[in-house]
Scaffold this motif. Structure first.
Motif, PDB file in Angstrom:
ATOM      1  N   HIS A   1       0.820  -1.212   0.000  1.00 39.94           N
ATOM      2  CA  HIS A   1       0.000   0.000   0.000  1.00 39.94           C
ATOM      3  C   HIS A   1       0.855   1.264   0.000  1.00 39.94           C
ATOM      4  O   HIS A   1       0.341   2.355  -0.252  1.00 39.94           O
ATOM      5  N   ASP A   2       2.139   1.127   0.292  1.00 34.88           N
ATOM      6  CA  ASP A   2       3.026   2.290   0.351  1.00 34.88           C
ATOM      7  C   ASP A   2       3.945   2.299  -0.863  1.00 34.88           C
ATOM      8  O   ASP A   2       4.929   1.564  -0.925  1.00 34.88           O
ATOM      9  N   LEU A   3       3.631   3.155  -1.830  1.00 36.94           N
ATOM     10  CA  LEU A   3       4.467   3.333  -3.008  1.00 36.94           C
ATOM     11  C   LEU A   3       4.683   4.825  -3.214  1.00 36.94           C
ATOM     12  O   LEU A   3       3.818   5.639  -2.874  1.00 36.94           O
ATOM     13  N   SER A   4       5.818   5.195  -3.789  1.00 36.84           N
ATOM     14  CA  SER A   4       6.096   6.614  -3.996  1.00 36.84           C
ATOM     15  C   SER A   4       5.061   7.224  -4.932  1.00 36.84           C
ATOM     16  O   SER A   4       4.533   6.566  -5.823  1.00 36.84           O
ATOM     17  N   GLY A   5       4.799   8.515  -4.738  1.00 35.02           N
ATOM     18  CA  GLY A   5       3.804   9.200  -5.558  1.00 35.02           C
ATOM     19  C   GLY A   5       4.396  10.163  -6.554  1.00 35.02           C
ATOM     20  O   GLY A   5       3.667  10.924  -7.197  1.00 35.02           O
ATOM     21  N   ILE A   6       5.721  10.130  -6.747  1.00 37.47           N
ATOM     22  CA  ILE A   6       6.378  11.105  -7.617  1.00 37.47           C
ATOM     23  C   ILE A   6       5.879  11.034  -9.056  1.00 37.47           C
ATOM     24  O   ILE A   6       5.697  12.052  -9.717  1.00 37.47           O
ATOM     25  N   ASN A   7       5.617   9.835  -9.547  1.00 35.04           N
ATOM     26  CA  ASN A   7       5.163   9.693 -10.933  1.00 35.04           C
ATOM     27  C   ASN A   7       3.642   9.711 -11.074  1.00 35.04           C
ATOM     28  O   ASN A   7       3.117   9.386 -12.134  1.00 35.04           O
ATOM     29  N   GLY A   8       2.938  10.083 -10.010  1.00 36.26           N
ATOM     30  CA  GLY A   8       1.490  10.246 -10.109  1.00 36.26           C
ATOM     31  C   GLY A   8       0.721   8.957  -9.916  1.00 36.26           C
ATOM     32  O   GLY A   8       1.277   7.893  -9.671  1.00 36.26           O
ATOM     33  N   VAL A   9      -0.612   9.077 -10.034  1.00 36.64           N
ATOM     34  CA  VAL A   9      -1.499   7.961  -9.728  1.00 36.64           C
ATOM     35  C   VAL A   9      -1.344   6.800 -10.696  1.00 36.64           C
ATOM     36  O   VAL A   9      -1.573   5.640 -10.349  1.00 36.64           O
ATOM     37  N   MET A  10      -0.933   7.065 -11.948  1.00 33.29           N
ATOM     38  CA  MET A  10      -0.842   6.013 -12.954  1.00 33.29           C
ATOM     39  C   MET A  10       0.444   5.190 -12.834  1.00 33.29           C
ATOM     40  O   MET A  10       0.499   4.063 -13.295  1.00 33.29           O
ATOM     41  N   ARG A  11       1.488   5.771 -12.229  1.00 27.74           N
ATOM     42  CA  ARG A  11       2.772   5.073 -12.162  1.00 27.74           C
ATOM     43  C   ARG A  11       3.364   5.094 -10.753  1.00 27.74           C
ATOM     44  O   ARG A  11       4.548   5.418 -10.580  1.00 27.74           O
ATOM     45  N   PRO A  12       2.604   4.759  -9.733  1.00 24.20           N
ATOM     46  CA  PRO A  12       3.152   4.819  -8.376  1.00 24.20           C
ATOM     47  C   PRO A  12       4.338   3.875  -8.203  1.00 24.20           C
ATOM     48  O   PRO A  12       4.270   2.707  -8.556  1.00 24.20           O
ATOM     49  N   GLY A  13       5.434   4.406  -7.670  1.00 33.62           N
ATOM     50  CA  GLY A  13       6.613   3.592  -7.399  1.00 33.62           C
ATOM     51  C   GLY A  13       7.497   3.291  -8.582  1.00 33.62           C
ATOM     52  O   GLY A  13       8.614   2.797  -8.414  1.00 33.62           O
ATOM     53  N   ILE A  14       7.027   3.568  -9.786  1.00 34.10           N
ATOM     54  CA  ILE A  14       7.765   3.153 -10.979  1.00 34.10           C
ATOM     55  C   ILE A  14       8.913   4.123 -11.273  1.00 34.10           C
ATOM     56  O   ILE A  14       8.693   5.286 -11.596  1.00 34.10           O
ATOM     57  N   VAL A  15      10.142   3.630 -11.160  1.00 34.11           N
ATOM     58  CA  VAL A  15      11.334   4.432 -11.401  1.00 34.11           C
ATOM     59  C   VAL A  15      11.809   4.267 -12.842  1.00 34.11           C
ATOM     60  O   VAL A  15      12.261   5.209 -13.480  1.00 34.11           O
ATOM     61  N   HIS A  16      11.713   3.058 -13.352  1.00 32.83           N
ATOM     62  CA  HIS A  16      12.089   2.778 -14.743  1.00 32.83           C
ATOM     63  C   HIS A  16      11.178   1.679 -15.269  1.00 32.83           C
ATOM     64  O   HIS A  16      10.480   1.011 -14.508  1.00 32.83           O
ATOM     65  N   ARG A  17      11.168   1.514 -16.595  1.00 24.25           N
ATOM     66  CA  ARG A  17      10.254   0.552 -17.209  1.00 24.25           C
ATOM     67  C   ARG A  17      11.017  -0.441 -18.075  1.00 24.25           C
ATOM     68  O   ARG A  17      12.124  -0.158 -18.517  1.00 24.25           O
ATOM     69  N   ILE A  18      10.399  -1.583 -18.299  1.00 18.79           N
ATOM     70  CA  ILE A  18      10.831  -2.483 -19.361  1.00 18.79           C
ATOM     71  C   ILE A  18       9.593  -2.846 -20.167  1.00 18.79           C
ATOM     72  O   ILE A  18       8.471  -2.796 -19.649  1.00 18.79           O
TER      73      ILE A  18
ATOM     74  N   THR B   1       9.346  -7.912 -22.549  1.00 23.94           N
ATOM     75  CA  THR B   1      10.676  -8.080 -21.971  1.00 23.94           C
ATOM     76  C   THR B   1      10.495  -8.536 -20.529  1.00 23.94           C
ATOM     77  O   THR B   1       9.746  -7.928 -19.774  1.00 23.94           O
ATOM     78  N   SER B   2      11.163  -9.609 -20.172  1.00 20.20           N
ATOM     79  CA  SER B   2      11.071 -10.109 -18.798  1.00 20.20           C
ATOM     80  C   SER B   2      12.251  -9.572 -18.001  1.00 20.20           C
ATOM     81  O   SER B   2      13.206  -9.036 -18.547  1.00 20.20           O
ATOM     82  N   GLY B   3      12.163  -9.737 -16.667  1.00 19.66           N
ATOM     83  CA  GLY B   3      13.342  -9.462 -15.859  1.00 19.66           C
ATOM     84  C   GLY B   3      13.190  -8.474 -14.736  1.00 19.66           C
ATOM     85  O   GLY B   3      12.078  -8.112 -14.325  1.00 19.66           O
ATOM     86  N   LEU B   4      14.338  -8.020 -14.239  1.00 21.29           N
ATOM     87  CA  LEU B   4      14.430  -7.279 -12.987  1.00 21.29           C
ATOM     88  C   LEU B   4      14.054  -5.812 -13.132  1.00 21.29           C
ATOM     89  O   LEU B   4      14.483  -5.126 -14.061  1.00 21.29           O
ATOM     90  N   LEU B   5      13.253  -5.363 -12.170  1.00 21.67           N
ATOM     91  CA  LEU B   5      12.759  -3.991 -12.153  1.00 21.67           C
ATOM     92  C   LEU B   5      12.752  -3.511 -10.709  1.00 21.67           C
ATOM     93  O   LEU B   5      12.315  -4.232  -9.813  1.00 21.67           O
ATOM     94  N   MET B   6      13.243  -2.300 -10.455  1.00 19.40           N
ATOM     95  CA  MET B   6      13.218  -1.764  -9.093  1.00 19.40           C
ATOM     96  C   MET B   6      12.040  -0.809  -8.937  1.00 19.40           C
ATOM     97  O   MET B   6      11.698  -0.062  -9.847  1.00 19.40           O
ATOM     98  N   VAL B   7      11.426  -0.859  -7.760  1.00 20.05           N
ATOM     99  CA  VAL B   7      10.248  -0.051  -7.459  1.00 20.05           C
ATOM    100  C   VAL B   7      10.498   0.682  -6.141  1.00 20.05           C
ATOM    101  O   VAL B   7      11.019   0.094  -5.184  1.00 20.05           O
ATOM    102  N   ALA B   8      10.127   1.965  -6.086  1.00 20.13           N
ATOM    103  CA  ALA B   8      10.334   2.772  -4.881  1.00 20.13           C
ATOM    104  C   ALA B   8       9.078   2.775  -4.015  1.00 20.13           C
ATOM    105  O   ALA B   8       7.980   2.990  -4.511  1.00 20.13           O
ATOM    106  N   LYS B   9       9.264   2.563  -2.714  1.00 20.24           N
ATOM    107  CA  LYS B   9       8.126   2.528  -1.796  1.00 20.24           C
ATOM    108  C   LYS B   9       7.862   3.876  -1.129  1.00 20.24           C
ATOM    109  O   LYS B   9       6.859   4.031  -0.422  1.00 20.24           O
TER     110      LYS B   9
END
Length: 303
Positions: free
Chosen positions: A120-137, A141-149
């Motif tokens: 329930h705790d994700l960063s709000g910097i990228n707005g309601v559509m992309r909470p927590g999303i720092v980068h995309r793939i 494409t499969s694999g590792l993705l980091m998410v900010a809380k």
């Protein structure tokens, strides 16, 4: 898609591009404008410029923006492969076929929907559509993705991306036999002027650099490891096509005849970053999914 053209007047000269666009639009935030510029929906005299570009009298500015549609983001109980999690960050192994965040045509079933159910705790910097999303793939494409809380973690990770201190390595199967061990592709990327749904190597586009290492050469195919120095949309896919070695299975940039795989054979297998709070250097590795490994087995048998 809304398309607008405007010529900068003498009174508007010297205004930052993002500020100028705010003045031309209604009910659109400056951060959204900057996202449009970053995603290359805005051109100045046919070229991509940055948000801080100072407009000149006579500049022809063209922007094509997808029509916004109201969308409610609800948590969905979708299984996640979580590689690491603490109070600041989550590292997930995204499966092939999953879109990272909601968009037109992908209103449900995204990684964001799954994350909202899990956390329930994700960063709000990228707005309601992309909470927590720092980068995309990409979706396939499969694999590792980091998410900010939280916002502090998000800012730290985003700064590391900008400073190019985050390590990202991808495994890919490409068409053709590459007869040298290493290579570097330096070629600017922008939206394809002939097809706005694609990216391409375009003069005046954003600087993009991809390093690659040949892992194994097969008959008609090569298994490579790609290292991103920049993170442009579809960068590896566009760059490998540019050197005539498009990714196997790539429906957008590859040949029709390819390996039997649903989407491009591309996997984000290595991710390393500095933890936002502890400052510890953290590294994660993940093997490609079975479908990818099956393709390697098939081309191994042909060789």
């Amino acid at each position: 898609m809304k398309e607008v053209k405007h010529v900068v007047t003498a009174e508007e000269q010297g205004t930052r591009l993002d500020k100028w666009l705010v003045d031309q639009t209604e009910d659109v935030s400056r951060s959204q404008i900057q996202a449009w510029i970053r995603d290359e929906y805005v051109e100045v005299n046919g070229k991509i410029e940055k948000s801080n570009y100072k407009c000149l009298e006579g500049d022809e500015i063209h922007w094509s923006i997808p029509e916004a549609e109201p969308m409610e983001i609800s948590p969905e109980n979708i299984p996640l492969h979580i590689v690491y999690e603490d109070v600041d960050v989550i590292v997930v192994n995204k499966p092939r076929g999953m879109v990272v965040h909601p968009s037109a045509g992908h209103e449900t079933g995204t990684l964001v929907h799954a994350l909202l159910y899990h956390c329930h705790d994700l960063s709000g910097i990228n707005g309601v559509m992309r909470p927590g999303i720092v980068h995309r793939i990409d979706k396939d494409t499969s694999g590792l993705l980091m998410v900010a809380k939280n916002d502090k973690a998000h800012t730290s990770l985003a700064d590391q991306l900008a400073e190019k201190t985050i390590d990202r390595k991808y495994m890919a199967i490409v068409h053709g036999e590459i007869n040298h061990e290493f290579g570097t592709i330096e070629a600017p990327i922008a939206r394809d002027p002939k097809d706005r749904q694609k990216m391409a190597v375009v003069e005046g586009g954003k600087d993009a650099t991809t390093h690659f290492k040949v892992l194994k050469v097969y008959r008609d195919y090569t298994y490579v490891e790609c290292v991103l120095e920049t993170g442009r949309t579809h960068q590896i896919r566009v760059h490998m096509k540019y050197i005539n070695h498009p990714l196997a299975g790539d429906p957008k940039y590859g040949p029709r005849k390819s390996l039997e795989i649903d989407g491009q054979a591309l996997h984000a297998g290595h991710l390393a970053f500095t933890h936002p709070t502890t400052k510890e250097r953290m590294a994660f590795d993940q093997e490609p999914p079975q479908e990818f490994l099956t393709c390697l087995d098939e081309i191994e048998k042909r060789t």
